[in-house]
Design a protein around this motif. Structure first.
Motif, PDB file in Angstrom:
ATOM      1  N   TYR A 187       0.762  -1.405   0.015  1.00  0.00           N
ATOM      2  CA  TYR A 187      -0.155   0.506  -0.127  1.00  0.00           C
ATOM      3  C   TYR A 187       0.710   1.085   0.088  1.00  0.00           C
ATOM      4  O   TYR A 187       0.363   2.388  -0.886  1.00  0.00           O
ATOM      5  CB  TYR A 187      -0.544   0.017   0.702  1.00  0.00           C
ATOM      6  CG  TYR A 187      -1.812  -1.239   1.448  1.00  0.00           C
ATOM      7  CD1 TYR A 187      -2.472  -1.988   0.094  1.00  0.00           C
ATOM      8  CD2 TYR A 187      -2.217  -1.305   2.444  1.00  0.00           C
ATOM      9  CE1 TYR A 187      -2.834  -3.199   0.669  1.00  0.00           C
ATOM     10  CE2 TYR A 187      -3.703  -2.547   3.148  1.00  0.00           C
ATOM     11  CZ  TYR A 187      -4.103  -3.350   1.727  1.00  0.00           C
ATOM     12  OH  TYR A 187      -4.909  -4.234   1.627  1.00  0.00           O
ATOM     13  N   HIS A 198      -3.944   4.727  -5.954  1.00  0.00           N
ATOM     14  CA  HIS A 198      -4.441   3.868  -4.466  1.00  0.00           C
ATOM     15  C   HIS A 198      -4.704   3.109  -4.548  1.00  0.00           C
ATOM     16  O   HIS A 198      -5.461   2.439  -5.293  1.00  0.00           O
ATOM     17  CB  HIS A 198      -5.936   5.075  -5.038  1.00  0.00           C
ATOM     18  CG  HIS A 198      -6.822   5.373  -3.233  1.00  0.00           C
ATOM     19  ND1 HIS A 198      -6.969   3.650  -2.414  1.00  0.00           N
ATOM     20  CD2 HIS A 198      -6.930   6.520  -2.447  1.00  0.00           C
ATOM     21  CE1 HIS A 198      -7.303   3.695  -1.508  1.00  0.00           C
ATOM     22  NE2 HIS A 198      -7.744   5.612  -1.428  1.00  0.00           N
ATOM     23  N   GLN A 245      -0.717   3.464  10.069  1.00  0.00           N
ATOM     24  CA  GLN A 245      -0.830   2.957   8.668  1.00  0.00           C
ATOM     25  C   GLN A 245      -2.733   2.072   8.685  1.00  0.00           C
ATOM     26  O   GLN A 245      -2.965   1.791   8.267  1.00  0.00           O
ATOM     27  CB  GLN A 245      -0.125   0.981   8.103  1.00  0.00           C
ATOM     28  CG  GLN A 245       1.651   2.423   8.253  1.00  0.00           C
ATOM     29  CD  GLN A 245       1.060   3.631   7.681  1.00  0.00           C
ATOM     30  OE1 GLN A 245       1.262   3.645   6.462  1.00  0.00           O
ATOM     31  NE2 GLN A 245       1.476   4.525   7.835  1.00  0.00           N
ATOM     32  N   ARG A 248      -4.321   4.850   8.780  1.00  0.00           N
ATOM     33  CA  ARG A 248      -4.514   5.372   7.453  1.00  0.00           C
ATOM     34  C   ARG A 248      -5.777   4.872   6.324  1.00  0.00           C
ATOM     35  O   ARG A 248      -6.076   5.565   5.837  1.00  0.00           O
ATOM     36  CB  ARG A 248      -2.962   5.632   6.703  1.00  0.00           C
ATOM     37  CG  ARG A 248      -3.369   6.316   5.374  1.00  0.00           C
ATOM     38  CD  ARG A 248      -1.010   5.849   5.118  1.00  0.00           C
ATOM     39  NE  ARG A 248      -1.165   6.136   3.658  1.00  0.00           N
ATOM     40  CZ  ARG A 248      -0.366   6.070   3.192  1.00  0.00           C
ATOM     41  NH1 ARG A 248       0.746   5.852   3.740  1.00  0.00           N
ATOM     42  NH2 ARG A 248       0.328   6.695   1.809  1.00  0.00           N
ATOM     43  N   TRP A 249      -5.457   3.720   6.574  1.00  0.00           N
ATOM     44  CA  TRP A 249      -5.975   2.921   5.825  1.00  0.00           C
ATOM     45  C   TRP A 249      -7.380   2.589   5.707  1.00  0.00           C
ATOM     46  O   TRP A 249      -8.132   1.308   5.544  1.00  0.00           O
ATOM     47  CB  TRP A 249      -5.706   1.710   5.064  1.00  0.00           C
ATOM     48  CG  TRP A 249      -4.241   2.065   4.381  1.00  0.00           C
ATOM     49  CD1 TRP A 249      -2.785   2.162   5.096  1.00  0.00           C
ATOM     50  CD2 TRP A 249      -3.933   2.961   3.304  1.00  0.00           C
ATOM     51  NE1 TRP A 249      -1.752   2.219   4.110  1.00  0.00           N
ATOM     52  CE2 TRP A 249      -2.713   2.756   3.691  1.00  0.00           C
ATOM     53  CE3 TRP A 249      -4.777   3.166   2.633  1.00  0.00           C
ATOM     54  CZ2 TRP A 249      -1.875   3.013   2.718  1.00  0.00           C
ATOM     55  CZ3 TRP A 249      -4.111   3.911   1.740  1.00  0.00           C
ATOM     56  CH2 TRP A 249      -2.772   4.547   1.429  1.00  0.00           C
ATOM     57  N   THR A 299      -5.323   8.262   2.140  1.00  0.00           N
ATOM     58  CA  THR A 299      -5.987   7.705   2.683  1.00  0.00           C
ATOM     59  C   THR A 299      -6.863   6.981   2.507  1.00  0.00           C
ATOM     60  O   THR A 299      -7.820   7.386   0.772  1.00  0.00           O
ATOM     61  CB  THR A 299      -6.481   8.701   4.255  1.00  0.00           C
ATOM     62  OG1 THR A 299      -6.858   9.660   3.656  1.00  0.00           O
ATOM     63  CG2 THR A 299      -4.423   9.413   4.164  1.00  0.00           C
ATOM     64  N   ARG A 300      -7.892   6.038   3.075  1.00  0.00           N
ATOM     65  CA  ARG A 300      -9.001   5.298   3.421  1.00  0.00           C
ATOM     66  C   ARG A 300     -10.013   6.209   3.769  1.00  0.00           C
ATOM     67  O   ARG A 300     -10.197   5.505   5.288  1.00  0.00           O
ATOM     68  CB  ARG A 300      -8.630   3.849   3.217  1.00  0.00           C
ATOM     69  CG  ARG A 300     -10.053   3.104   2.548  1.00  0.00           C
ATOM     70  CD  ARG A 300      -9.518   2.114   2.549  1.00  0.00           C
ATOM     71  NE  ARG A 300     -11.057   0.629   1.924  1.00  0.00           N
ATOM     72  CZ  ARG A 300     -11.144  -0.507   2.190  1.00  0.00           C
ATOM     73  NH1 ARG A 300     -10.391  -0.934   2.825  1.00  0.00           N
ATOM     74  NH2 ARG A 300     -12.035  -1.080   1.557  1.00  0.00           N
TER      75      ARG A 300
END
Length: 416
Positions: free
Chosen positions: A177, A186, A346, A349-350, A415-416
């Protein structure tokens, strides 16, 4: 906070041994270490799961070289088919401990990959040594790196290209990622990602199920040998000297068997030191791991990258400045809190975490520095860092030192 390590001297080692009633002996005469009395391991046999990857080496060599017997236990390595199998057997108690993905253990603690279970990180088994492989078809079409891939992805419909990693909260997912996002891709909106067990990566790429994957060795080298892929990036190019596999277990197991936990860490730590001691030891380790009982592969797939000698399969050859390391004077094995916290940033972030967690509290709960310190004292001659945090600079120039994790997690544009 000073970054100068505190060296465990011979005098301090002897003092520690005296404090434990003489149970600890000097290296070289520790055949009876923890063999009797209240300090003895609670278990004689310790079942340790592993996936057939190069970085299982310290567990395997601890058992084969007799380092386990030195500390009064017998390590029984158990070869597993997938990380999901490791998770299930560890949680059920079928395994006592396991060679594990760092992020996988943190995900288990937080209930991100199944029911939440209190877990314990006893030590880091290795740094570096993973890879991101792209297919030969991409190479033949002129794509050699992430920038070239980004142009191709941008010109295609979302989800056209599929990439594989090994576990949803695992290290390989995070390296993949990060690498994709650093190039402006992405990993959820622009491409498709799937989970594939490490031993099945090459076969799945061969039949066209994905155009790229992130996995440990020897599967990146195997893809080159089979002429189905090339190494587009190493994980140490993403995050130099990153944490990778750990020796993980259940928190309850440590509570019930603290002396066994210490003996297990001491044995594996000493094996790691032996592996890193010389190129010849690394070559011997590669020969052993190639056997059917362990990785069941060709020695040539293991030796080069074990020695830091890289061939990308696309015309690039180099001696890596950050090769797979198992010991490095003890720095590799130390359960740095900042390492665990990075994976939490992370996850945030995701979107695996919907709010900032207690970064420091979770790392302090999971990373068992107390067990590591006891084992390091038993082994002797190992430097103990004066801080639980270390500083790293990643491929995009971001600096990670563990001091402001929520701010760090929020700094990324993708990001998600």
């Amino acid at each position: 906070m000073s970054d100068v390590p505190v060296r465990i001297t011979r005098r301090r080692f002897l003092q520690a041994g005296a404090a434990l009633g003489g149970a600890m002996l000097l290296p070289g005469v520790m055949g009876a270490a923890y063999a009797a009395g209240s300090d003895a391991p609670e278990l004689n046999t310790v079942r340790v799961g592993f996936i057939p990857l190069t970085d299982c080496a310290p567990v395997v060599m601890a058992a084969l070289k007799g380092f386990d017997k030195k500390y009064g236990i017998s390590i029984v390595p158990s070869k597993e088919a997938s990380w999901a199998a490791v998770r299930d057997k560890l949680v059920s108690g079928e395994l006592d401990a396991a060679h594990m993905l760092y992020g996988m253990l943190y995900g288990l603690e937080l209930g991100l990959a199944g029911k939440a279970h209190p877990m314990a990180n006893l030590m880091t088994l290795n740094q570096n040594g993973q890879g991101i492989t792209l297919s030969s078809e991409l190479l033949e079409s002129g794509i050699r790196d992430a920038d070239g891939l980004a142009k191709r992805v941008a010109a295609s419909a979302p989800g056209t290209y599929t990439f594989a990693h090994t576990f949803p909260t695992g290290t390989h997912a995070m390296w993949l990622y990060y690498w994709l996002a650093a190039a402006g891709i992405h990993p959820f909106n622009d491409v498709r990602t799937v989970v594939v067990p490490p031993p099945q990566m090459v076969m799945n790429m061969r039949i066209g199920n994905m155009v790229g994957f992130c996995v440990g060795e020897p599967w990146n080298a195997r893809a080159i040998n089979d002429r189905i892929g090339f190494t587009a990036a190493t994980s140490q190019e993403v995050f130099p000297d990153h944490p990778e596999k750990i020796l993980g277990t259940r928190a309850a197991w440590v509570t019930q068997h603290p002396h066994t936990a210490r003996a297990l860490v001491a044995a594996v730590m000493e094996a790691a030191r032996w592996i890193d001691a010389s190129p010849d030891n690394r070559r011997e380790t590669a020969r052993v791991l190639a056997r059917r009982a362990w990785l069941n592969t060709k020695e040539q797939y293991l030796t080069g990258r074990m020695l830091g000698e890289y061939d990308s399969g696309a015309g690039r050859r180099w001696q890596d400045a950050h090769p797979m390391r198992f010991f490095n004077d003890g720095d590799v094995s130390f359960p740095w809190h900042s390492d665990g916290m990075w994976f939490l940033t992370q996850f945030r972030r995701w979107g695996l975490l919907t709010a900032d967690p207690d970064y420091q509290g979770i790392a302090a709960r999971i990373n068992r520095n107390d067990i590591w310190q006891q084992a390091a004292t038993a082994v002797g001659g190992i430097a103990t860092p004066s801080s639980l945090l270390r500083t790293s600079t990643l491929m995009d120039g971001s600096r990670w030192d563990g001091t402001r994790p929520a701010e760090y997690a929020a700094r990324f544009a993708i990001t998600r």
